[in-house]
Design an enzyme around this catalytic site. Structure first.
Site, PDB file in Angstrom:
ATOM      1  N   GLY A 282     -13.119 -48.009  50.641  1.00 22.08           N
ATOM      2  CA  GLY A 282     -12.797 -47.149  49.512  1.00 22.08           C
ATOM      3  C   GLY A 282     -13.735 -45.989  49.283  1.00 22.08           C
TER       4      GLY A 282
ATOM      5  CB  THR B 254      -6.049 -52.924  49.359  1.00 17.56           C
ATOM      6  OG1 THR B 254      -7.424 -53.057  49.031  1.00 17.56           O
ATOM      7  CG2 THR B 254      -5.393 -51.939  48.412  1.00 17.56           C
TER       8      THR B 254
ATOM      9  CG  ASP C 260      -9.422 -46.401  48.066  1.00 17.25           C
ATOM     10  OD1 ASP C 260     -10.027 -47.472  48.271  1.00 17.25           O
ATOM     11  OD2 ASP C 260      -8.312 -46.154  48.558  1.00 17.25           O
TER      12      ASP C 260
ATOM     13  N   GLY D 213      -8.497 -49.500  52.788  1.00 19.24           N
ATOM     14  CA  GLY D 213      -9.618 -49.381  53.716  1.00 19.24           C
ATOM     15  C   GLY D 213     -10.934 -49.329  52.976  1.00 19.24           C
TER      16      GLY D 213
END
Length: 336
Positions: A254, A201, A232, A252
């Site tokens: 989510g 991400t 997220d 990380g």
């Protein structure tokens, strides 16, 4: 040579004092970016891969900082930085997005401007070359905050400035092999989600010369995801947050960032408890998230230009330019 008079000396002192004040009053700008946190082992990262990652991080810094240096907005800066990362196949966003269980790509992104609390997000899109651009367009032209799936695609149809690509444009051989490995393990009975195996991400947080903060995040999600899973990254308050004091982009696992409203929690601790940025970010990323079973990292920035980059995985791709102009890139915990 004429001997200096008291008038001359006074003028010199006044000029020096004015220069000093102007130097002290020079607006602060800062930029911090990430390319994802996860299991990043030195032994598994070739010298060429490391060079390509650091080169991409530096290009993203240059793109964002070029805007800040000219007095441009933090919003423009974070978008510019994230676009560079979306165009880089080294990261799980845009061109380097992971494959879902059906062998395609579903991308998510969000962006937020702190002093206005404007925000835009997209989830589950499949044909937009730069999801972060569509997220900003949602913010500025839709009247909504988040659009998803076919609805987001239809909105993109109405915006000729948004570049479209076929879904296989996002394909890379590296990500295909990751999908094949994940599905082989799943067939053998392993969990669909492997801890720490979802890094990539991307995100950016910027402080501009006007004292405004913006944050942005973009992702391809988790390898082998199904059922339209959304993490997220496109959720304001979970993966992305910016207000008058603070901005955060997370990376990380989510589900745990959503459950703990991670991005907002960091900034809320700064606003309501008076925590320093470093203390707030450390507490949330390295205590709250692991306590609930998750892992990952985040980048954070406050209105004084302080930067925090905590993570609880073996590595996190990250880079920064501080208000004093110093800059760097890092991957592992012991990088300086």
């Amino acid at each position: 040579m004429h001997k200096p008079t008291m008038r001359h000396l006074s003028a010199l002192l006044l000029a020096f004092a004015t220069m000093t004040v102007h130097a002290e009053d020079k607006p602060k700008t800062a930029l911090v970016i990430h390319g994802g946190a996860g299991v990043i082992e030195r032994s598994a990262l070739s010298a060429e891969d490391e060079r390509e990652v650091r080169d991409a991080l530096n290009r993203a810094l240059d793109a964002g900082n070029a805007i800040l240096a000219k007095g441009g907005s933090a919003l423009d800066a974070v978008q510019a930085a994230v676009v560079v990362l979306e165009e880089s196949p080294q990261f799980n966003a845009g061109k380097g997005a992971v494959f879902n269980a059906q062998g395609g790509h579903e991308l998510d992104a969000s962006i937020m401007e702190g002093h206005t609390r404007r925000a835009g997000a997209v989830a589950g899109i499949t044909t937009v070359r730069n999801p972060i651009k569509l997220a900003r367009t949602v913010m500025e032209h839709s009247g909504h905050v988040m659009l998803a799936g076919q609805g987001a695609e239809k909105f993109a149809d109405s915006r000729p400035e948004i570049e479209r690509v076929p879904n296989n444009w996002f394909d890379t051989e590296r990500r295909r092999k990751q999908l094949e490995a994940a599905q082989a393990k799943e067939t053998a009975g392993a969990s669909i989600i492997e801890r720490g195996k979802y890094f990539g991400t991307v995100g950016a947080v910027a402080l501009d010369a006007q004292g405004h903060i913006a944050a942005a995040t973009s992702t391809g999600g988790m390898t082998n995801k199904r059922w339209g899973r959304v993490g997220d990254s496109p959720i304001i308050g979970a993966g992305t947050w910016a207000d008058e004091r603070c901005g955060v982009s997370g990376t990380g696992w989510g589900e745990f960032y959503i459950r703990n409203a991670v991005a907002h929690d960091i900034c809320a601790r700064v606003a309501y408890r008076g925590d320093t940025l470093a203390v707030a970010a450390e507490e949330v990323i390295n205590k709250v998230v692991p306590a609930h079973g998750g892992d990952g990292g985040a980048i954070a920035l406050d209105r004084e230009g302080n930067i925090a980059m905590p993570f609880n995985t073996t590595g996190m791709y990250r880079a920064w330019i501080r208000p004093d102009g110093s800059r760097g890139t890092a991957i592992f915990r012991d990088d300086k």
